[in-house]
Design a protein around this motif. Sequence first.
Motif, PDB file in Angstrom:
ATOM      1  N   ARG A   1     -15.086 -24.335  27.018  1.00 51.96           N
ATOM      2  CA  ARG A   1     -13.919 -23.759  27.688  1.00 51.96           C
ATOM      3  C   ARG A   1     -12.935 -23.255  26.640  1.00 51.96           C
ATOM      4  O   ARG A   1     -12.505 -24.009  25.761  1.00 51.96           O
ATOM      5  CB  ARG A   1     -13.234 -24.802  28.573  1.00 51.96           C
ATOM      6  CG  ARG A   1     -12.179 -24.182  29.501  1.00 51.96           C
ATOM      7  CD  ARG A   1     -11.449 -25.252  30.294  1.00 51.96           C
ATOM      8  NE  ARG A   1     -10.483 -25.961  29.452  1.00 51.96           N
ATOM      9  CZ  ARG A   1      -9.975 -27.163  29.752  1.00 51.96           C
ATOM     10  NH1 ARG A   1     -10.364 -27.800  30.832  1.00 51.96           N
ATOM     11  NH2 ARG A   1      -9.095 -27.729  28.956  1.00 51.96           N
ATOM     12  N   ILE A   2     -12.592 -21.994  26.730  1.00 55.37           N
ATOM     13  CA  ILE A   2     -11.626 -21.371  25.824  1.00 55.37           C
ATOM     14  C   ILE A   2     -10.312 -21.242  26.586  1.00 55.37           C
ATOM     15  O   ILE A   2     -10.229 -20.545  27.596  1.00 55.37           O
ATOM     16  CB  ILE A   2     -12.114 -19.987  25.355  1.00 55.37           C
ATOM     17  CG1 ILE A   2     -13.479 -20.119  24.663  1.00 55.37           C
ATOM     18  CG2 ILE A   2     -11.094 -19.342  24.421  1.00 55.37           C
ATOM     19  CD1 ILE A   2     -14.166 -18.800  24.405  1.00 55.37           C
TER      20      ILE A   2
ATOM     21  N   VAL B   1       2.969 -11.661  29.451  1.00 59.68           N
ATOM     22  CA  VAL B   1       3.022 -10.329  30.063  1.00 59.68           C
ATOM     23  C   VAL B   1       4.398  -9.725  29.837  1.00 59.68           C
ATOM     24  O   VAL B   1       5.378 -10.117  30.492  1.00 59.68           O
ATOM     25  CB  VAL B   1       2.702 -10.400  31.571  1.00 59.68           C
ATOM     26  CG1 VAL B   1       2.758  -8.999  32.198  1.00 59.68           C
ATOM     27  CG2 VAL B   1       1.333 -11.026  31.797  1.00 59.68           C
ATOM     28  N   GLY B   2       4.461  -8.822  28.882  1.00 57.89           N
ATOM     29  CA  GLY B   2       5.681  -8.054  28.641  1.00 57.89           C
ATOM     30  C   GLY B   2       6.918  -8.867  28.346  1.00 57.89           C
ATOM     31  O   GLY B   2       8.041  -8.392  28.544  1.00 57.89           O
ATOM     32  N   GLY B   3       6.739 -10.112  27.880  1.00 58.68           N
ATOM     33  CA  GLY B   3       7.890 -10.958  27.616  1.00 58.68           C
ATOM     34  C   GLY B   3       8.552 -11.483  28.881  1.00 58.68           C
ATOM     35  O   GLY B   3       9.584 -12.166  28.809  1.00 58.68           O
ATOM     36  N   ARG B   4       7.940 -11.203  30.049  1.00 54.66           N
ATOM     37  CA  ARG B   4       8.547 -11.598  31.325  1.00 54.66           C
ATOM     38  C   ARG B   4       8.057 -12.962  31.799  1.00 54.66           C
ATOM     39  O   ARG B   4       8.830 -13.772  32.304  1.00 54.66           O
ATOM     40  CB  ARG B   4       8.225 -10.570  32.413  1.00 54.66           C
ATOM     41  CG  ARG B   4       8.431  -9.105  32.026  1.00 54.66           C
ATOM     42  CD  ARG B   4       9.878  -8.732  31.878  1.00 54.66           C
ATOM     43  NE  ARG B   4      10.048  -7.326  31.590  1.00 54.66           N
ATOM     44  CZ  ARG B   4      10.181  -6.366  32.520  1.00 54.66           C
ATOM     45  NH1 ARG B   4      10.143  -6.671  33.797  1.00 54.66           N
ATOM     46  NH2 ARG B   4      10.355  -5.110  32.171  1.00 54.66           N
ATOM     47  N   PHE B   5       6.757 -13.211  31.699  1.00 47.64           N
ATOM     48  CA  PHE B   5       6.174 -14.462  32.164  1.00 47.64           C
ATOM     49  C   PHE B   5       4.811 -14.642  31.509  1.00 47.64           C
ATOM     50  O   PHE B   5       4.280 -13.726  30.874  1.00 47.64           O
ATOM     51  CB  PHE B   5       6.043 -14.480  33.700  1.00 47.64           C
ATOM     52  CG  PHE B   5       5.124 -13.424  34.247  1.00 47.64           C
ATOM     53  CD1 PHE B   5       3.799 -13.706  34.523  1.00 47.64           C
ATOM     54  CD2 PHE B   5       5.592 -12.141  34.484  1.00 47.64           C
ATOM     55  CE1 PHE B   5       2.953 -12.728  35.023  1.00 47.64           C
ATOM     56  CE2 PHE B   5       4.753 -11.164  34.990  1.00 47.64           C
ATOM     57  CZ  PHE B   5       3.429 -11.456  35.256  1.00 47.64           C
ATOM     58  N   ASP B   6       4.232 -15.849  31.676  1.00 48.00           N
ATOM     59  CA  ASP B   6       2.947 -16.172  31.066  1.00 48.00           C
ATOM     60  C   ASP B   6       1.864 -16.359  32.128  1.00 48.00           C
ATOM     61  O   ASP B   6       2.137 -16.769  33.264  1.00 48.00           O
ATOM     62  CB  ASP B   6       3.045 -17.473  30.254  1.00 48.00           C
ATOM     63  CG  ASP B   6       3.835 -17.291  28.970  1.00 48.00           C
ATOM     64  OD1 ASP B   6       3.883 -16.163  28.454  1.00 48.00           O
ATOM     65  OD2 ASP B   6       4.412 -18.294  28.486  1.00 48.00           O
ATOM     66  N   LEU B   7       0.623 -16.085  31.706  1.00 49.11           N
ATOM     67  CA  LEU B   7      -0.567 -16.440  32.459  1.00 49.11           C
ATOM     68  C   LEU B   7      -1.341 -17.442  31.618  1.00 49.11           C
ATOM     69  O   LEU B   7      -1.375 -17.323  30.395  1.00 49.11           O
ATOM     70  CB  LEU B   7      -1.452 -15.215  32.724  1.00 49.11           C
ATOM     71  CG  LEU B   7      -0.829 -14.021  33.437  1.00 49.11           C
ATOM     72  CD1 LEU B   7      -1.798 -12.837  33.432  1.00 49.11           C
ATOM     73  CD2 LEU B   7      -0.447 -14.388  34.866  1.00 49.11           C
ATOM     74  N   TYR B   8      -1.932 -18.422  32.248  1.00 42.54           N
ATOM     75  CA  TYR B   8      -2.784 -19.374  31.538  1.00 42.54           C
ATOM     76  C   TYR B   8      -4.225 -19.125  31.961  1.00 42.54           C
ATOM     77  O   TYR B   8      -4.532 -19.039  33.152  1.00 42.54           O
ATOM     78  CB  TYR B   8      -2.370 -20.811  31.866  1.00 42.54           C
ATOM     79  CG  TYR B   8      -3.338 -21.856  31.358  1.00 42.54           C
ATOM     80  CD1 TYR B   8      -3.572 -22.015  29.990  1.00 42.54           C
ATOM     81  CD2 TYR B   8      -4.040 -22.674  32.251  1.00 42.54           C
ATOM     82  CE1 TYR B   8      -4.468 -22.966  29.530  1.00 42.54           C
ATOM     83  CE2 TYR B   8      -4.928 -23.631  31.790  1.00 42.54           C
ATOM     84  CZ  TYR B   8      -5.141 -23.761  30.431  1.00 42.54           C
ATOM     85  OH  TYR B   8      -6.043 -24.704  29.969  1.00 42.54           O
ATOM     86  N   SER B   9      -5.133 -18.990  30.988  1.00 43.52           N
ATOM     87  CA  SER B   9      -6.525 -18.632  31.257  1.00 43.52           C
ATOM     88  C   SER B   9      -7.474 -19.689  30.722  1.00 43.52           C
ATOM     89  O   SER B   9      -7.338 -20.149  29.583  1.00 43.52           O
ATOM     90  CB  SER B   9      -6.842 -17.278  30.613  1.00 43.52           C
ATOM     91  OG  SER B   9      -8.241 -17.043  30.576  1.00 43.52           O
ATOM     92  N   GLU B  10      -8.458 -20.064  31.556  1.00 43.63           N
ATOM     93  CA  GLU B  10      -9.581 -20.908  31.139  1.00 43.63           C
ATOM     94  C   GLU B  10     -10.848 -20.068  31.270  1.00 43.63           C
ATOM     95  O   GLU B  10     -11.178 -19.603  32.368  1.00 43.63           O
ATOM     96  CB  GLU B  10      -9.693 -22.148  32.022  1.00 43.63           C
ATOM     97  CG  GLU B  10      -8.497 -23.077  31.924  1.00 43.63           C
ATOM     98  CD  GLU B  10      -8.609 -24.267  32.870  1.00 43.63           C
ATOM     99  OE1 GLU B  10      -7.852 -25.231  32.693  1.00 43.63           O
ATOM    100  OE2 GLU B  10      -9.452 -24.216  33.791  1.00 43.63           O
TER     101      GLU B  10
ATOM    102  N   VAL C   1      -7.508 -17.897  36.034  1.00 42.95           N
ATOM    103  CA  VAL C   1      -6.235 -17.412  35.504  1.00 42.95           C
ATOM    104  C   VAL C   1      -5.128 -17.920  36.416  1.00 42.95           C
ATOM    105  O   VAL C   1      -5.189 -17.746  37.647  1.00 42.95           O
ATOM    106  CB  VAL C   1      -6.202 -15.874  35.427  1.00 42.95           C
ATOM    107  CG1 VAL C   1      -4.850 -15.396  34.885  1.00 42.95           C
ATOM    108  CG2 VAL C   1      -7.339 -15.343  34.552  1.00 42.95           C
ATOM    109  N   TYR C   2      -4.103 -18.557  35.814  1.00 43.52           N
ATOM    110  CA  TYR C   2      -3.019 -19.156  36.580  1.00 43.52           C
ATOM    111  C   TYR C   2      -1.693 -18.482  36.245  1.00 43.52           C
ATOM    112  O   TYR C   2      -1.453 -18.101  35.095  1.00 43.52           O
ATOM    113  CB  TYR C   2      -2.881 -20.647  36.241  1.00 43.52           C
ATOM    114  CG  TYR C   2      -4.120 -21.472  36.457  1.00 43.52           C
ATOM    115  CD1 TYR C   2      -4.389 -22.053  37.690  1.00 43.52           C
ATOM    116  CD2 TYR C   2      -5.019 -21.693  35.410  1.00 43.52           C
ATOM    117  CE1 TYR C   2      -5.519 -22.841  37.889  1.00 43.52           C
ATOM    118  CE2 TYR C   2      -6.152 -22.471  35.592  1.00 43.52           C
ATOM    119  CZ  TYR C   2      -6.396 -23.038  36.832  1.00 43.52           C
ATOM    120  OH  TYR C   2      -7.520 -23.814  37.019  1.00 43.52           O
TER     121      TYR C   2
END
Length: 233
Positions: free
Chosen positions: A118-119, A125-134, A217-218
């Motif tokens: 699992r990576i 995203v554009g300095g606005r918010f984050d996504l967390y990916s597995e 993706v969260y």
Amino acid sequence: MTKLSMVSESIIRHIESGGLREGDRLPSEAELATNHGVSVGTVQKALMQLVHSGLITREQGRGTFVSGTRVAPADVRYLRFRDADGNDLPSYVHARSVKRLKRKGPWSEFLTGEGFVRIDRVINVGGRFDLYSEFWLREEDFSELGGVDRAALERNLRELVAQRLSLPTQRVDQWIRFDVLPDIAARELKIESGQPGLIMELRGYTLRNRPLYYQLVYSGPFAERLVVLREHE
């Protein structure tokens, strides 16, 4: 197997084995017809099927070429954003960890096998918010990638797999739901445990519908009004 399928399968096998890679030129229609003992018309139909699937491209006056990694859309293109003014928001990827795991879950049901890698990454995203990916791979597929440094993990993982293993992403199934985020996602997104958010599930297939990767993706809640872009495959 029909003559049409025989020609298609032969080309696919050459791509799978690495005998044909991105940018390589295929033999002419006449040569393919002679090599396979079929008519030029059968070869043309087989090539058109592969063009439709995205595996090859045909250029007038130049020939037919392997699309290779261009088959795979970039990691974040499955969920891209624009602001209210129509400007694309850039994405910045930060690798968090790489873990070898034996435990079961939806990834193991899809990929099958005994061991998985699992990576974990955070995508701003554009300095606005984050996504967390597995991003999950079979352990044997990850091992065949060879040495993978942090810089490689912060680029397009689908393209990395396609380049090093000759396994392009041919198709992706996608689901989106709104649910309570798991603790690890909440921690990485720096929000309180138990908060709801967007969860996107992706299942990637390579040639002949072989399961290739499993990804989650969260996203936590955000107040901005943004346009979500979904690219067609």
